[in-house]
Design a protein around this motif. Structure first.
Motif, PDB file in Angstrom:
ATOM      1  N   SER A 113      45.239  43.354  42.494  1.00  0.00           N
ATOM      2  CA  SER A 113      46.643  43.020  43.477  1.00  0.00           C
ATOM      3  C   SER A 113      45.627  41.512  43.454  1.00  0.00           C
ATOM      4  O   SER A 113      43.945  41.394  43.951  1.00  0.00           O
ATOM      5  CB  SER A 113      46.671  44.046  43.695  1.00  0.00           C
ATOM      6  OG  SER A 113      45.048  44.998  45.094  1.00  0.00           O
ATOM      7  N   GLN A 126      45.268  40.949  47.310  1.00  0.00           N
ATOM      8  CA  GLN A 126      44.644  41.134  48.026  1.00  0.00           C
ATOM      9  C   GLN A 126      43.205  42.238  47.576  1.00  0.00           C
ATOM     10  O   GLN A 126      43.102  41.577  48.891  1.00  0.00           O
ATOM     11  CB  GLN A 126      44.915  42.136  49.051  1.00  0.00           C
ATOM     12  CG  GLN A 126      45.714  43.639  48.632  1.00  0.00           C
ATOM     13  CD  GLN A 126      46.674  43.769  48.384  1.00  0.00           C
ATOM     14  OE1 GLN A 126      47.392  42.805  47.641  1.00  0.00           O
ATOM     15  NE2 GLN A 126      46.672  45.621  48.164  1.00  0.00           N
ATOM     16  N   ASP A 127      42.732  41.679  46.412  1.00  0.00           N
ATOM     17  CA  ASP A 127      41.925  42.925  46.115  1.00  0.00           C
ATOM     18  C   ASP A 127      40.894  41.391  44.805  1.00  0.00           C
ATOM     19  O   ASP A 127      39.676  42.359  44.879  1.00  0.00           O
ATOM     20  CB  ASP A 127      41.902  43.913  45.653  1.00  0.00           C
ATOM     21  CG  ASP A 127      42.073  44.845  46.135  1.00  0.00           C
ATOM     22  OD1 ASP A 127      41.235  45.038  47.636  1.00  0.00           O
ATOM     23  OD2 ASP A 127      42.771  46.025  46.085  1.00  0.00           O
ATOM     24  N   ARG A 182      36.406  46.921  43.353  1.00  0.00           N
ATOM     25  CA  ARG A 182      37.710  48.267  44.458  1.00  0.00           C
ATOM     26  C   ARG A 182      37.331  49.203  43.329  1.00  0.00           C
ATOM     27  O   ARG A 182      36.701  50.014  42.957  1.00  0.00           O
ATOM     28  CB  ARG A 182      38.798  47.935  42.899  1.00  0.00           C
ATOM     29  CG  ARG A 182      39.537  46.437  43.445  1.00  0.00           C
ATOM     30  CD  ARG A 182      40.877  46.740  43.469  1.00  0.00           C
ATOM     31  NE  ARG A 182      41.030  46.663  41.797  1.00  0.00           N
ATOM     32  CZ  ARG A 182      42.239  46.997  41.315  1.00  0.00           C
ATOM     33  NH1 ARG A 182      43.224  46.791  41.356  1.00  0.00           N
ATOM     34  NH2 ARG A 182      42.402  46.227  40.336  1.00  0.00           N
ATOM     35  N   LEU A 187      38.606  53.063  42.956  1.00  0.00           N
ATOM     36  CA  LEU A 187      40.451  54.056  42.866  1.00  0.00           C
ATOM     37  C   LEU A 187      39.631  55.703  43.056  1.00  0.00           C
ATOM     38  O   LEU A 187      38.667  56.400  42.381  1.00  0.00           O
ATOM     39  CB  LEU A 187      41.004  53.976  41.173  1.00  0.00           C
ATOM     40  CG  LEU A 187      40.981  52.651  40.679  1.00  0.00           C
ATOM     41  CD1 LEU A 187      41.406  52.399  39.112  1.00  0.00           C
ATOM     42  CD2 LEU A 187      41.738  51.996  41.336  1.00  0.00           C
ATOM     43  N   SER A 208      36.170  47.368  48.069  1.00  0.00           N
ATOM     44  CA  SER A 208      38.052  48.027  48.107  1.00  0.00           C
ATOM     45  C   SER A 208      38.625  49.239  47.841  1.00  0.00           C
ATOM     46  O   SER A 208      38.046  49.219  46.898  1.00  0.00           O
ATOM     47  CB  SER A 208      39.249  46.943  48.659  1.00  0.00           C
ATOM     48  OG  SER A 208      40.029  47.115  47.581  1.00  0.00           O
ATOM     49  N   VAL A 209      39.306  50.568  48.507  1.00  0.00           N
ATOM     50  CA  VAL A 209      39.352  51.531  48.286  1.00  0.00           C
ATOM     51  C   VAL A 209      41.216  51.901  48.003  1.00  0.00           C
ATOM     52  O   VAL A 209      41.127  51.340  48.646  1.00  0.00           O
ATOM     53  CB  VAL A 209      38.859  52.558  49.234  1.00  0.00           C
ATOM     54  CG1 VAL A 209      39.473  53.881  48.322  1.00  0.00           C
ATOM     55  CG2 VAL A 209      37.006  52.466  49.521  1.00  0.00           C
ATOM     56  N   GLU A 210      41.218  52.188  47.062  1.00  0.00           N
ATOM     57  CA  GLU A 210      42.590  52.736  46.563  1.00  0.00           C
ATOM     58  C   GLU A 210      42.215  54.217  46.707  1.00  0.00           C
ATOM     59  O   GLU A 210      41.740  54.318  46.056  1.00  0.00           O
ATOM     60  CB  GLU A 210      43.318  51.893  46.106  1.00  0.00           C
ATOM     61  CG  GLU A 210      43.733  50.452  45.609  1.00  0.00           C
ATOM     62  CD  GLU A 210      43.916  49.441  44.230  1.00  0.00           C
ATOM     63  OE1 GLU A 210      45.066  50.355  43.408  1.00  0.00           O
ATOM     64  OE2 GLU A 210      43.724  48.662  43.777  1.00  0.00           O
ATOM     65  N   TYR A 211      43.144  54.710  47.528  1.00  0.00           N
ATOM     66  CA  TYR A 211      43.625  56.242  47.255  1.00  0.00           C
ATOM     67  C   TYR A 211      44.636  56.142  46.251  1.00  0.00           C
ATOM     68  O   TYR A 211      45.811  55.614  46.915  1.00  0.00           O
ATOM     69  CB  TYR A 211      43.683  57.306  48.901  1.00  0.00           C
ATOM     70  CG  TYR A 211      42.458  56.566  49.319  1.00  0.00           C
ATOM     71  CD1 TYR A 211      41.764  57.805  49.502  1.00  0.00           C
ATOM     72  CD2 TYR A 211      43.125  55.589  50.809  1.00  0.00           C
ATOM     73  CE1 TYR A 211      40.120  57.842  49.952  1.00  0.00           C
ATOM     74  CE2 TYR A 211      41.531  55.674  51.175  1.00  0.00           C
ATOM     75  CZ  TYR A 211      40.429  56.704  50.936  1.00  0.00           C
ATOM     76  OH  TYR A 211      38.753  56.585  51.500  1.00  0.00           O
ATOM     77  N   ILE A 212      44.832  57.129  45.608  1.00  0.00           N
ATOM     78  CA  ILE A 212      45.482  57.289  44.922  1.00  0.00           C
ATOM     79  C   ILE A 212      46.185  59.008  44.442  1.00  0.00           C
ATOM     80  O   ILE A 212      44.958  59.823  44.352  1.00  0.00           O
ATOM     81  CB  ILE A 212      45.687  57.004  42.691  1.00  0.00           C
ATOM     82  CG1 ILE A 212      44.803  55.650  43.327  1.00  0.00           C
ATOM     83  CG2 ILE A 212      46.120  57.345  42.081  1.00  0.00           C
ATOM     84  CD1 ILE A 212      44.533  54.771  41.923  1.00  0.00           C
ATOM     85  N   THR A 267      51.014  59.800  40.177  1.00  0.00           N
ATOM     86  CA  THR A 267      50.485  58.565  38.653  1.00  0.00           C
ATOM     87  C   THR A 267      49.910  59.134  37.475  1.00  0.00           C
ATOM     88  O   THR A 267      49.157  58.729  37.670  1.00  0.00           O
ATOM     89  CB  THR A 267      49.437  57.596  39.773  1.00  0.00           C
ATOM     90  OG1 THR A 267      48.125  58.462  39.942  1.00  0.00           O
ATOM     91  CG2 THR A 267      49.974  57.079  41.316  1.00  0.00           C
ATOM     92  N   THR A 326      36.290  59.264  41.375  1.00  0.00           N
ATOM     93  CA  THR A 326      36.240  57.805  41.518  1.00  0.00           C
ATOM     94  C   THR A 326      36.148  56.931  40.379  1.00  0.00           C
ATOM     95  O   THR A 326      35.016  57.418  39.625  1.00  0.00           O
ATOM     96  CB  THR A 326      34.893  57.889  42.865  1.00  0.00           C
ATOM     97  OG1 THR A 326      33.974  58.551  42.458  1.00  0.00           O
ATOM     98  CG2 THR A 326      35.505  58.182  44.229  1.00  0.00           C
TER      99      THR A 326
END
Length: 150
Positions: free
Chosen positions: A45, A47-48, A53, A55, A85-89, A94, A109
């Motif tokens: 993305s 911003q990343d 990253r 996930l 950065s960390v994305e919580y899914i 999803t 992860t």
């Protein structure tokens, strides 16, 4: 004497069956991990861009996700700052992304480099030390550690 021999054979057969079950389970997980690591990179993305990253797949009812994995990820962010950065899914909502990374359980992860290529997949809880090693292996390309097999 024949009853004793019969019992020994039964115990040996149960031991062999247990070993075979564990071995096949490990092969299955290793196969899924290798398939997920070979998956097409996930586009970063805006911003990343340039960041590693992570996930973090979880679900609303996953206790281990909220009580163990989230604090571990927060400690990782504290220690590596702007590099990660960390994305919580939410895994149940999803399914495409969950299938893409062969998520077998939550928490899972996935550690992605800046280009979106998966370098490590952790099925189940991954502690801070493991995550730091995986992130540092990407940050230090000459590192001999193989994070994808953890």
């Amino acid at each position: 004497m024949s009853e004793l021999l019969f019992r020994i054979v039964i115990v040996a057969a149960l031991g062999l069956f247990t070993w075979l079950l564990i071995w096949s389970g490990r092969r299955f997980v290793a196969s899924r991990r290798q398939h997920a690591l070979a998956a097409a990179p996930l586009a970063p993305s805006p911003q990343d861009t340039g960041r590693i990253r992570i996930l973090a797949f979880s679900s609303d009812d996953c206790r281990q996700c909220h009580q163990l994995q989230e604090p571990a990820l927060q400690r990782l962010l504290t220690q590596r700052g702007e590099a990660v950065s960390v994305e919580y899914i939410d895994a149940p909502t999803t399914p495409e992304l969950t299938r893409h990374y062969q998520v077998l359980t939550v928490p899972t992860t996935v550690v992605l480099d800046a280009t979106g290529k998966a370098h490590a997949i952790n099925y189940g809880f991954a502690n801070v030390q493991r995550l730091l090693e995986q992130v540092d292996a990407i940050l230090t390309p000459n590192s001999d550690s193989i994070a994808s097999n953890t």
